[in-house]
Structures are given as C-alpha cells and as structure tokens.
Design an enzyme around this catalytic site. Sequence first.
Site, mmCIF file in Angstrom:
data_model
loop_
_atom_site.group_PDB
_atom_site.id
_atom_site.type_symbol
_atom_site.label_atom_id
_atom_site.label_comp_id
_atom_site.label_asym_id
_atom_site.label_seq_id
_atom_site.Cartn_x
_atom_site.Cartn_y
_atom_site.Cartn_z
ATOM 1 C CE LYS A 24 -1.770 1.584 4.106
ATOM 2 N NZ LYS A 24 -1.430 2.992 4.335
ATOM 3 C CG ASN A 25 2.295 2.581 3.493
ATOM 4 O OD1 ASN A 25 1.139 2.896 3.202
ATOM 5 N ND2 ASN A 25 2.667 2.330 4.740
ATOM 6 N NE ARG A 29 -0.471 11.887 6.821
ATOM 7 C CZ ARG A 29 -0.183 13.092 7.322
ATOM 8 N NH1 ARG A 29 -1.120 13.815 7.862
ATOM 9 N NH2 ARG A 29 1.048 13.558 7.266
ATOM 10 C CB CYS A 64 -4.797 5.937 10.572
ATOM 11 S SG CYS A 64 -5.358 4.564 9.560
ATOM 12 C CG ASP A 79 2.811 0.952 9.727
ATOM 13 O OD1 ASP A 79 1.722 1.518 9.759
ATOM 14 O OD2 ASP A 79 3.865 1.517 9.371
ATOM 15 C CB VAL A 81 7.249 6.245 14.476
ATOM 16 C CG1 VAL A 81 6.935 6.929 13.145
ATOM 17 C CG2 VAL A 81 8.552 5.459 14.365
HETATM 18 N N1 EPU Z 1 5.805 14.385 10.851
HETATM 19 C C1 EPU Z 1 5.836 15.724 11.158
HETATM 20 N N2 EPU Z 1 5.675 16.623 10.151
HETATM 21 C C2 EPU Z 1 5.507 16.253 8.849
HETATM 22 C C3 EPU Z 1 5.492 14.863 8.540
HETATM 23 C C4 EPU Z 1 5.642 13.960 9.566
HETATM 24 O O1 EPU Z 1 5.978 16.106 12.325
HETATM 25 O O2 EPU Z 1 5.372 17.105 7.971
HETATM 26 C C5 EPU Z 1 5.942 13.391 11.938
HETATM 27 C C6 EPU Z 1 4.645 12.573 12.114
HETATM 28 O O3 EPU Z 1 3.707 13.265 12.899
HETATM 29 C C7 EPU Z 1 5.159 11.323 12.769
HETATM 30 C C8 EPU Z 1 6.541 11.136 12.133
HETATM 31 O O4 EPU Z 1 6.897 12.409 11.589
HETATM 32 O O5 EPU Z 1 5.319 11.533 14.140
HETATM 33 C C9 EPU Z 1 6.601 10.101 11.057
HETATM 34 O O6 EPU Z 1 5.683 10.378 10.009
HETATM 35 P P1 EPU Z 1 5.970 9.979 8.480
HETATM 36 O O7 EPU Z 1 5.937 11.207 7.660
HETATM 37 O O8 EPU Z 1 7.194 9.121 8.426
HETATM 38 O O9 EPU Z 1 4.727 9.077 8.171
HETATM 39 P P2 EPU Z 1 3.732 9.156 6.916
HETATM 40 O O10 EPU Z 1 4.493 9.379 5.662
HETATM 41 O O11 EPU Z 1 2.605 10.062 7.221
HETATM 42 C C10 EPU Z 1 3.912 6.627 6.308
HETATM 43 C C11 EPU Z 1 2.923 5.520 6.165
HETATM 44 C C12 EPU Z 1 2.453 5.069 7.527
HETATM 45 C C13 EPU Z 1 3.661 4.612 8.334
HETATM 46 C C14 EPU Z 1 4.676 5.749 8.418
HETATM 47 C C15 EPU Z 1 5.946 5.356 9.131
HETATM 48 C C16 EPU Z 1 1.871 5.956 4.068
HETATM 49 C C17 EPU Z 1 0.643 6.365 3.327
HETATM 50 N N3 EPU Z 1 1.793 5.962 5.366
HETATM 51 O O12 EPU Z 1 3.195 7.689 6.931
HETATM 52 O O13 EPU Z 1 1.597 3.970 7.325
HETATM 53 O O14 EPU Z 1 3.251 4.228 9.615
HETATM 54 O O15 EPU Z 1 5.022 6.200 7.103
HETATM 55 O O16 EPU Z 1 6.601 4.376 8.440
HETATM 56 O O17 EPU Z 1 2.875 5.600 3.462
HETATM 57 C C18 EPU Z 1 -0.259 2.620 7.698
HETATM 58 O O18 EPU Z 1 0.082 2.010 6.667
HETATM 59 O O19 EPU Z 1 -1.169 2.241 8.459
HETATM 60 C C19 EPU Z 1 0.426 3.859 8.025
HETATM 61 C C20 EPU Z 1 -0.014 4.719 8.934
#
Ligand code: EPU
Length: 458
Positions: free
Chosen positions: A40-41, A113, A137, A327, A349
């Site tokens: 998915k990611n 997102r 989520c 995850d 995280v």
């Molecule tokens: N963060 C910030 N500011 C930002 C972006 C992120 O403070 O602008 C913080 C977040 O709040 C969090 C941390 O950085 O505390 C990590 O967030 P990250 O940006 O790495 O996560 P994401 O890109 O929003 C993706 C996956 C998530 C997975 C995380 C960590 C997708 C669509 N989502 O999220 O997957 O948990 O990386 O690996 O790729 C899931 O599949 O259920 C899921 C939530």
Amino acid sequence: MNSLTKDSLMSAARVGLGGDTLRIHGGKPLTGRIEVRGAKNLVTKAMVAALLGDSPSTLKGVPEISDVHVVRGLLEAHGVVIDSPEPGVLTLDPSNVVSAHFAEINAHAGSSRIPILFCGPLLHQLGEAFIPDLGGCKIGDRPIDFHLDALRALGANVKKLDDGIHLTAPDGLTGAHIELPFPSVGATEQVLLSAVRARGTTELKNAAIEPEIMDLIAILQKMGAIISVEPNRVIVIEGVEKLRGYLHTAIFDRNEAASWAAAALATRGDITVGGAEQQELMTFLNVYRKVGGEFEVLEDGIRFWHPGCALKPVQVETDVHPGFMTDWQQPMVVALTQADGVSVVHETVYENRFGFTEALNEMGADIVVHKDGIASITRRVPRRKLEQAAVITGPTPLHGADVRVPDLRGGFSHLIAALAASGTSTISNVGIIARGYELFLDKLQQLGAEFEVVATEA
Ligand code: EPU
C-alpha cells in the site's frame, strides 16, 4: 440485524465500506496459505509518480484496497486516464493533466493523506496545486510542516486557505539543500517527487530509507531520474527536464506480511505468506524469533507458526527503517498478550498509536499505556518529545467483546485478538481494514476463520 450474502460480504471488504460489522467466533488457529501483493505504502505513491511522466506508466502487483481506489479517483479528477487491463495491473496515462476543483479533490480524498504528494508533480505539470485538509488514520497529530517547508525551499509559494492549501510555482521549482527534522517517509517522498524535475541539484539530509522509498526511487530512475542514495541518510537528486512512463512491479506489502505472521502467533496457528521476502522483514523476524515464533523462509514466501510452547516476553522500540516498523507493533502486541511475562513496546514514531489497546483490555488483556513513555529502560532509539510505551503482562486468556475499529493497523489487531479469543466478538467499522488489507475476508476464510458479516444498523 441483516445477514449479508457471502458475495456482498466479500465485495464490501473489496471496496472498504466503513460501516460493516463482523461477528467473529474465535479460539480456532488460523492455518493455510495466503498471498500478499504490492505494498500500500508504495503503490499509492507509484501511482502519483506516473503524473510526472510524458508517456503512460504500467504498475503491476496492485492490490485491491480502498486506498488505491482513492488515489485512482484523485488522479482521474486531474485528467489521468487509468485502465486495469487485468487484475493487479494499472496503466496510467498522464498526457492530459488538468487542474481539479477543491470540491472534487475533497470528494475523492476522503480520509487519505496522499493528496499532499500531488504537490510536486502538479507544480511541474500545471504550475499550481490545491491540497485539501488531510485525513488518514487518527494516530497522532500527523502534521505536514516538513512537506510544506521542503516545498518552500524548492521555490513553491504556499498559501493556506480555509479549506486547504493552494501552492504555486510560476517559475518552476529549483534544487535546494533540505534537512528533515525527522526521517519522515512522506516528506522524503515529497522531496523526491518534487526535486526530480526541479532545476539543479537537491541534497536531502536525514531522509527516510524505507524499502518502499527505495522502490519509489527505482521507479523514478526507470522514468529517467538521477537519484543517488548516499551514506548517512543523504539522498541527492539531480533534476532532469523530462521524465517518461515506467513499467514496474511493486515491492510486496511487508506490513501485511507481518500482520499475518502475528496472527499465526496469536491464534496458535500456522500461516504461509506467499510473496513475503526475508530482506525487508529482517528486523521483524528477529523479534518474532525472540518471542518464540517459528518461521521458515521459502522460495516464494515465508511460513510462520506458533511453537506449541509458551511465548517469551520482549522489549521493542518502534523506529524508522531499518528499525522495527510502527505498523508492526499493533498485531505483535496481540501476540505478546499470550507471552509468559512482561513485555514493553515503545512507540517512538507516532505519539498516539496505542488507542487500540483499550479494546484488547476489554477482551481480557493486561496492557498499561504510559503516555509519556518510560525513561528508565535501556533505550536504543533517542527519546523523542512525544512518545508512548505499552507494558503488556501475559499470558492472559482473551475472551470475545464488542469493539469498534479505530484505524487500519489497530483494526487488524482487533481482528486477530477476536480470532484468538474464546467466544464471539462483534467488530464494527471493519471497512477501514480494507484501506490496506487486500481481500482480508477472503483470506480469513482461506485460513479457516469462522465469521459472518452483519449490518451495523437495521
Ligand atoms: N511528521 C511531522 N511533520 C511532517 C510529517 C511527519 O511532524 O510534515 C511526523 C509525524 O507526525 C510522525 C513522524 O513524523 O510523528 C513520522 O511520520 P511519516 O511522515 O514518516 O509518516 P507518513 O508518511 O505520514 C507513512 C505511512 C504510515 C507509516 C509511516 C511510518 C503511508 C501512506 N503511510 O506515513 O503507514 O506508519 O510512514 O513508516 O505511506 C499505515 O500504513 O497504516 C500507516 C499509517
């Protein structure tokens, strides 16, 4: 309550109807073989990358999950012509990309997102981008400040409106030096998708290096990009003027694979996950082994099973790759309720990813969440400002309960707990699980689970 037919039940899971309720009769080991397909990611980001090309792309290994439908709707709203010549394959033609209206973007985006990742490609193609309020989520604040700061550094003008964000780049984007405050997956993807066609070179420090990001880089390289991954989380992107379409098979979904592995442990079962590969799961496999779980790496998948004796407690900290993925903790916490002793899972995280444990406690688990983490244990991951720790004391027999799915991974852990528990559980809002688990009802059925789908409201 109305019982749905098996076919409508399966299609409900296919499209991810939010309101569905499952009645699960637990206490039976899950055994058999299921297949996982593209992650998915990665898949959702690969679909967005197709926007950057000047010719059609073909993506293989695409799972039937509702997040793919969301991104497809968003791309189509922007004029991308998408076809599925056979199951699991998408062709994406970006020849006629157009601006979409806020209302249309909002209608398609739902709780996703992913729209934030449209910024770079749309700025290159159209000189502007509209981004709605973002969902996803509910697992913490999930801000987008890293994304917006990176876009500004690359030359975008960012204007916050009441219902979203309007970005412009009348003179195009220009390479920059960017250092992320945290190796964010999304922000790293943002920089990749934006810098790849910017004028000049971008150096990204403190980048995320998850396998899905490496797969996205591979796709961009196929499209004509010049991207080097250097030591110490540095990625250098030399901008190119034009990119073409790609042909790519998505990396397997390691989060789904880990979830089924945990399900085998929690239900005292034996599950072969076809399509799972060892390299991307090494950290997970180490923890699985420490808990006492057995696995065997096969040529075309990995077999996971319960050892038949007591499970052992562990201390785990979630971390960015190559650490233990955030995850993976939710399904593993369910298995740890059956370990003989006290386990500690530290979430570093996201600041709010233990909400799902309340339902596990209702099912008989003994889990105490420390909202500010626990400072005293030996830490490998440096302490972050916001973090949580769950202390799980086992073994505790689980019993059926009525629970509501809070988010994707938490929801899957509720499913596993209900399958491990004695008696009957009712789990509402299961459609969320279809956001990221392909055909999960079909798979549960293949593994011998006993359940029926019931309507939430009469
Ligand atoms: N963060 C910030 N500011 C930002 C972006 C992120 O403070 O602008 C913080 C977040 O709040 C969090 C941390 O950085 O505390 C990590 O967030 P990250 O940006 O790495 O996560 P994401 O890109 O929003 C993706 C996956 C998530 C997975 C995380 C960590 C997708 C669509 N989502 O999220 O997957 O948990 O990386 O690996 O790729 C899931 O599949 O259920 C899921 C939530």
